[in-house]
Every structure is written in C-alpha cells, then in structure tokens.
Design an enzyme around this catalytic site. Structure first.
Site, PDB file in Angstrom:
ATOM      1  N   THR A   1     -10.954  -3.453  -7.383  1.00 23.07           N
ATOM      2  CA  THR A   1     -11.981  -2.519  -6.904  1.00 23.07           C
ATOM      3  C   THR A   1     -13.181  -3.279  -6.389  1.00 23.07           C
ATOM      4  O   THR A   1     -13.624  -3.095  -5.279  1.00 23.07           O
ATOM      5  CB  THR A   1     -12.486  -1.505  -7.954  1.00 23.07           C
ATOM      6  OG1 THR A   1     -11.399  -0.657  -8.330  1.00 23.07           O
ATOM      7  CG2 THR A   1     -13.562  -0.592  -7.355  1.00 23.07           C
TER       8      THR A   1
ATOM      9  N   TRP B   1      -4.076  -4.014 -13.903  1.00 25.23           N
ATOM     10  CA  TRP B   1      -4.191  -3.373 -12.587  1.00 25.23           C
ATOM     11  C   TRP B   1      -3.219  -4.069 -11.617  1.00 25.23           C
ATOM     12  O   TRP B   1      -2.418  -3.440 -10.976  1.00 25.23           O
ATOM     13  CB  TRP B   1      -5.606  -3.499 -12.052  1.00 25.23           C
ATOM     14  CG  TRP B   1      -6.594  -2.435 -12.358  1.00 25.23           C
ATOM     15  CD1 TRP B   1      -7.154  -1.588 -11.444  1.00 25.23           C
ATOM     16  CD2 TRP B   1      -7.202  -2.102 -13.623  1.00 25.23           C
ATOM     17  NE1 TRP B   1      -8.080  -0.768 -12.073  1.00 25.23           N
ATOM     18  CE2 TRP B   1      -8.121  -1.054 -13.391  1.00 25.23           C
ATOM     19  CE3 TRP B   1      -7.058  -2.592 -14.917  1.00 25.23           C
ATOM     20  CZ2 TRP B   1      -8.889  -0.486 -14.421  1.00 25.23           C
ATOM     21  CZ3 TRP B   1      -7.814  -2.032 -15.933  1.00 25.23           C
ATOM     22  CH2 TRP B   1      -8.713  -0.989 -15.688  1.00 25.23           C
TER      23      TRP B   1
ATOM     24  N   ASN C   1      -2.275   0.477 -14.272  1.00 18.92           N
ATOM     25  CA  ASN C   1      -3.361   1.390 -13.945  1.00 18.92           C
ATOM     26  C   ASN C   1      -3.104   2.225 -12.689  1.00 18.92           C
ATOM     27  O   ASN C   1      -2.938   1.678 -11.595  1.00 18.92           O
ATOM     28  CB  ASN C   1      -4.656   0.598 -13.749  1.00 18.92           C
ATOM     29  CG  ASN C   1      -5.819   1.523 -13.477  1.00 18.92           C
ATOM     30  OD1 ASN C   1      -6.237   2.267 -14.349  1.00 18.92           O
ATOM     31  ND2 ASN C   1      -6.317   1.516 -12.245  1.00 18.92           N
ATOM     32  N   GLU C   2      -3.083   3.543 -12.861  1.00 18.71           N
ATOM     33  CA  GLU C   2      -3.014   4.505 -11.737  1.00 18.71           C
ATOM     34  C   GLU C   2      -1.842   4.258 -10.798  1.00 18.71           C
ATOM     35  O   GLU C   2      -1.892   4.622  -9.618  1.00 18.71           O
ATOM     36  CB  GLU C   2      -4.339   4.516 -10.956  1.00 18.71           C
ATOM     37  CG  GLU C   2      -5.471   5.108 -11.775  1.00 18.71           C
ATOM     38  CD  GLU C   2      -6.834   4.985 -11.125  1.00 18.71           C
ATOM     39  OE1 GLU C   2      -6.928   4.499  -9.987  1.00 18.71           O
ATOM     40  OE2 GLU C   2      -7.831   5.370 -11.767  1.00 18.71           O
TER      41      GLU C   2
ATOM     42  N   GLU D   1     -10.039   7.046 -18.175  1.00 24.06           N
ATOM     43  CA  GLU D   1     -11.030   6.529 -17.216  1.00 24.06           C
ATOM     44  C   GLU D   1     -11.734   7.718 -16.605  1.00 24.06           C
ATOM     45  O   GLU D   1     -11.094   8.653 -16.137  1.00 24.06           O
ATOM     46  CB  GLU D   1     -10.392   5.668 -16.115  1.00 24.06           C
ATOM     47  CG  GLU D   1     -11.460   5.062 -15.183  1.00 24.06           C
ATOM     48  CD  GLU D   1     -10.884   4.156 -14.104  1.00 24.06           C
ATOM     49  OE1 GLU D   1      -9.910   3.440 -14.387  1.00 24.06           O
ATOM     50  OE2 GLU D   1     -11.410   4.174 -12.976  1.00 24.06           O
TER      51      GLU D   1
ATOM     52  N   ARG E   1     -15.915  12.527  -8.907  1.00 23.75           N
ATOM     53  CA  ARG E   1     -14.641  13.235  -8.772  1.00 23.75           C
ATOM     54  C   ARG E   1     -14.280  13.834 -10.116  1.00 23.75           C
ATOM     55  O   ARG E   1     -14.763  13.361 -11.128  1.00 23.75           O
ATOM     56  CB  ARG E   1     -13.529  12.284  -8.292  1.00 23.75           C
ATOM     57  CG  ARG E   1     -13.150  11.194  -9.280  1.00 23.75           C
ATOM     58  CD  ARG E   1     -11.980  10.373  -8.779  1.00 23.75           C
ATOM     59  NE  ARG E   1     -12.451   9.343  -7.853  1.00 23.75           N
ATOM     60  CZ  ARG E   1     -12.809   8.121  -8.214  1.00 23.75           C
ATOM     61  NH1 ARG E   1     -12.752   7.770  -9.479  1.00 23.75           N
ATOM     62  NH2 ARG E   1     -13.233   7.234  -7.349  1.00 23.75           N
TER      63      ARG E   1
END
EC number: 3.2.1.46
Length: 631
Positions: free
Chosen positions: A55, A97, A143-144, A220, A342
């Site tokens: 990120t 990640w 992650n995600e 998160e 969000r």
C-alpha cells in the site's frame, strides 16, 4: 462475548517511526501501547513482510530466497517488542500481504506448493519466538485475496506438528463470504479456523458467519484521515461493529501514520509521526477515541446482552469482567461527522436526547461510576477524553440518566485506572532537510534499511562488501533477484524514494554499482510523483545507466517516455558516480563528474521525491547518496 479493540501496522506504514530520535520515539510508543496512558491498544497486528508493495511500500521478507533466513529485517520485530515491553498482555497477530517470488515457482500464486508456504509462515512464527521471545497469538492466510481450503488445513497441521497448538487461525481477512459458507460445508475447515475476520464490514455481518458460532472480528477497518471526522468514524464503528454485527474486535489500519504523507492514504493512522528528522508528531483524536474503550476493558471481558441503539440515534454497549466491574460506552456520532472512507454510510439522524439506564442484578450494588467524556464535531466545542465528576448512585435504585447531544462519547465505568497521559509538546514541524547525505557506513546496523528511504518496489538493505576494503565497503544494496508474489501492482523496476514531495529544483548524486553483467541497469531520479500502490505509473526524471554501455533519460519509471538515449562508458562490476540536476524546465546528467547529457526539457512533474533503483529485479549497490534541494 469477549472483546477487544486494536490496531494494525503493516503495508509499510510505520517506516519512519523507527528512526525518530529519543525521547520522542518512546513517547509515541507510549501513546499507542502503554496501558491507561493513551490508546492502550489490546492487539497489534503486523504484516509478515513478503518483499512486495502492500500500500505504502514494501516490507522485507524473513526469507528472500529459498535457503535464506533472517529474523532481523524490517521494523515489525522491533515494533512488536516495544508493544510487549509496555503491555505484556498485548495480543500479537501476523498476516501476509505478499510473498517472496521463490514460493510461487514462476506463478503469482502462493498456493503452488501449500506445504512450502505453510513452512514459510510457520518459520516466521518460530523465528519470532526464537530470536525475539515473541509469542504470536493469531495467524492469517492472505490479506484480501483468495484463500485455499487445503492450505488452511495444511497450515494448522504444520503449526500443531511444531508444537504451536496455541496459535489460532483467523480467516480470511477479506469478505464474510465465501469463507463462512465454506466452513459450514466443511467440518474440518470449521474446526481449524478460530476467528472469522472481515475487512471494512460497515458494522454488519452475514447470516452464515453467525451460524458458524465462531468469534467475528472486523480484522481491518478505519483507514480514514485522522481528523475529527476520522475520529467520529472510529468512535461509531468501535461500538456499532458489535451492536449491529456482533464483532468483538475491531482493528484499525493503521496504528501510526509514519510514512510520507503524499503516499496513498496519507495520515490514516490513529496518530501522526511522519517527521523523524524534526521529532514532530501529533497525538490525533482517534487515540483518545480508542481510550474510551481500551482503557476500561481488557481482552477476556465480555459484552452484556443489553447493547443497542439509542432512540434518537447513537449506540451503547456494556461490558464486564465477570468479577463485578462494569463499563458502559455511549456514542452519538452524527452522519456528517463520522463517515469512514468505506463503505458508503446510509443516512441516519442523531438529535438531543435523555437516556435512562438501570443497573440490575449484581450491578445494582454499584455506588459510583467514573465518567469520561469526548465531544467531536464543531471545533469550538471539542473536548477529548476528559474526566468529569463521577456519577453517584446512592439512593437511585440503580437508575441514572445521561443527557446526550450529537457527536459525543461517554464512558461510564467502575474502573478508576483511566488516565489521559501527556508529554511536553514535541518539536515544531520542519520540512525534510533540503541538503541530505548518507554514506551507509554502518558496520552493525540496528535496522536493515537506511533511514528515510521508503522502498516502493524491491528491497534495499545495508550491505557489507567483504571483497572491497576501500571506500565502498558499506553500501545500500537492492537484494531481490525475482519479482515477488504480489499483492498490489509492483513496478517492473525496483525503486526507493526519499525526501520532500514538494522538492522541485534539485541535484542528486550517488555512486552506483551494477552487479549483473550484460542486462543490469540502475537509475537515480528526481521529482518522482507517485508511490505506494500507484508506483507503476510514477512520473519524474529518471537517469539510467546500463551494463551494456548505454544511458537513458526517461520521464517515467516504466521507461515509456524516452527523453534521451546514448552510449556511455559503463560496464557491470564497476563503481560510477551519477549526478542528476533538475532546475526549472531543464535537466542535465553527469557520469563520473563529466557532463553526459544536458538541456533535456522537463515540463512535468513540477515536484516530487528523489529516488534510486534498478532496471529489473537485479542486485545492485548504491553509496554516498547526496541531494541538494535548496530552493
């Protein structure tokens, strides 16, 4: 339902914290982790560095290559130890990640060899204990991104085989589905997963997740600018993630905004510490919002059934330790002042109201409640975590009323240990020094990476040249030799940025050493205008030299915008000094002090960071970095 609230570092967000001078660095850590002082965090969730962009930068892996193991890279080990030093009961979590490229065998996929990936993750947990005496409590999957059911089972078996039965698995750090449905359909999967973690759930869960009867966590959340609205967001979701979604833990990304502010999601931490060169930091409102919950509960406390929404907007929760203590947290955040980044927040109304609470059963014997108060919203009326007079319940048969306006937070508690910690104000904010030098001459580095350099693709580490006893004995080296299994869109060239994004005119000088004959190449750059997940599209002025005896000047990292090309007396395995000068609309470059190209027009960008890097994932070294950006 046991509870906790917490925090996440990871995604390269604490990069600048480690090189803060004392006493400021310890003060920042106290505001985060010291019990009953500031945010008093219950959980620290860290990224398991995987060498990829996550990120706001890359974090180094403990295994860059198949036969490589090193448990002293990056800052996460240090941060976990500092957190534990202040609160020995803090819960530690790890989540990958990205992953180093060798695990994927040329595929951008971590499940090609499930046993190998599980071995890699378990090694990190074992290394945390062996080298740092850190017990990791929870481990995540990816992650995600996609989870693999068989990988989760392999991971559990390998943990148990290593005697790590107490390490719990959280999955899948993405959405509630398909993990919840998969668990309902697979008894073994149901057994090996301890917690379902969802990201940015908007305070709601789904039926399947509830049916699993597992702990539900917002693993998160937040990631919102840490101003008063960000604080309102945090106050609202800390309560409503449980009230609406039965989530007993909420983890904020990120713990402290210690990364260059112009990177993606700048200042999205509970507090801000992005100036190690000055020592300046800001204890932002979300620190005190956290305190309303964290200072008056502990992991192991549980929510009472009496939680809910207030008649005219807002919510309340009540928790107990089961030993007679009680904490009630009330929030009345308005829609306007509590939007998170969000997901989209449907409109709701909050207005002035009087709420009556009745303490029953064993709680009816409580005589006094401590009162802590915060008022957000209009800046003229703001109060942060202020202790009010306590509430006496002598002859009230356990009932009391609270008058509530919008954008308020009350904690009513039997605990008398709460406190608003403080230190004298830190130094004033200063820009990054316009003249900056690093010769990387550190024989025993405390930390694997040079201060202030923020790797955006690739990993740059202190290196000792055993063969070179001369002036290039200690260097900074790009150490990845293949592309990682990525989480974001890493660039095709490695790059580390440094300095002040507002810099416009600058001269950058650096000694460079290409290690790969034939195809290797390195660059220095100025006015680099993008980083983080946007690094592939970074523009700037990039001065490249290649082992095949050529140079290039481009207007972007990807190398599509070619401003100049030519021959240069360059080969691998030799040191060269590159100088890049950018002034107004023109730029020039020197090789070993001799002009190589000049008068190259630069109309865009007008400003940006300085940078170093390599053409592809190849070894290369850098030394005697110097920038002069005096206006």
């Amino acid at each position: 339902m046991p509870m906790s609230s917490a925090e996440i570092t990871g995604k390269a967000t604490s990069r600048l914290l480690i090189n803060y001078p004392e006493p400021y660095r310890s003060q920042i850590l106290d505001y985060l982790f010291k019990p009953n002082f500031g945010a008093s965090l219950h959980i620290l969730k860290v990224e398991i560095g995987g060498d990829g962009q996550t990120t706001d930068g890359t974090e180094p892996s403990h295994m860059h290559y198949a036969l490589d193991e090193n448990y002293f890279r990056g800052y996460e080990w240090w941060l976990m130890k500092e957190a534990k030093k202040r609160n020995s009961n803090i819960t530690l979590m790890g989540l990958p990640w990205s992953f180093p490229g060798w695990l994927g065998k040329r595929f951008d996929w971590p499940y090609v060899n499930r046993h190998l990936t599980a071995y890699y993750i378990v090694s990190w947990i074992v290394g945390a204990k062996r080298y740092h005496d850190l017990d990791i409590d929870y481990i995540g999957i990816w992650n995600e991104r996609s989870f693999d059911i068989n990988y989760i089972k392999v991971l559990r078996r390998m943990l148990n085989y290593q005697g790590l039965e107490r390490v719990k698995i959280i999955a899948s750090d993405n959405l509630w589905e398909p993990i919840s449905a998969s668990m309902l359909l697979d008894a073994e999967l149901m057994e090996v997963i301890d917690v379902i973690g969802a990201h940015y759930p908007g305070t709601h869960t789904v039926k399947d997740a509830r049916l699993t009867k597992k702990k539900l966590w917002s693993s998160e959340d937040f990631s919102t600018l840490n101003n008063a609205i960000g604080a309102g967001c945090w106050g609202r979701i800390l309560n409503q993630n449980y009230v609406n979604g039965y989530m007993t833990s909420t983890i904020a990304w990120n713990v402290v905004a210690s990364y260059y502010e112009q990177l993606p999601y700048g200042r999205s931490g509970l507090m801000t510490a992005q100036e190690p060169w000055s020592g300046h930091y800001v204890v932002e409102a979300p620190i005190w919002i956290s305190a309303h919950t964290t200072q008056f509960t502990r992991p192991g406390w549980y929510y009472l059934k009496t939680v809910g929404h207030l008649e005219k907007g807002g919510s309340y929760v009540a928790l107990t330790d089961g030993l007679g203590n009680l904490t009630i947290i009330i929030e009345t955040m308005s829609h306007k002042h509590s939007k998170c980044i969000r997901p989209l927040l449907p409109y709701f109304n909050v207005s002035h109201q009087i709420a009556t609470f009745v303490l029953q059963g064993s709680f009816s014997e409580i005589l006094e409640l401590q009162v802590w108060y915060t008022k957000l919203g209009k800046s003229s009326e703001r109060f942060l975590f202020k202790q009010l007079d306590s509430l006496w319940l002598l002859d009230s048969s356990g009932s009391f009323t609270v008058e509530l306006q919008e954008d308020e937070l009350f904690t009513l508690t039997t605990l008398t240990t709460g406190s608003k910690g403080s230190y004298p104000p830190p130094p004033k904010s200063q820009p990054f020094p316009p003249i900056y030098t690093d010769d990387f001459n550190v024989e025993y580095p405390f930390f694997s990476e040079a201060p202030n350099f923020a790797d955006q693709t690739g990993v740059f580490e202190y290196f000792m040249n055993t063969e070179d006893p001369g002036e290039h004995r200690f260097t900074l080296r790009q150490v990845l030799n293949q592309r990682p299994i990525t989480w974001a869109a890493d660039a095709s060239s490695t790059i580390s940025i440094i300095g002040d994004y507002k810099w416009s005119n600058m001269t950058i000088t650096c000694d460079v050493f290409i290690e790969t004959p034939g195809k290797g190449g390195v660059f220095i750059a100025g006015r680099v205008n993008k980083g983080g997940i946007l690094i592939r599209s970074a523009r700037g002025i990039f001065f490249w030299i290649f082992a095949n005896g050529t140079y290039r000047v481009t207007g972007d990292l990807a190398g599509w915008l070619i401003y100049a090309v030519g021959q240069a007396e360059v080969t691998a395995q030799e040191w060269y000094t590159l100088t890049l000068t950018i002034k107004g609309h023109l730029s020039a470059g020197m090789l070993n002090g001799k002009l190589l190209w000049s008068e190259v027009p630069v109309n865009f960008p007008k400003n940006g960071w300085a940078a170093i890097g390599t053409h592809s994932f190849d070894f290369a070294q850098f030394d005697n970095f110097h920038v002069d950006a005096t206006p």
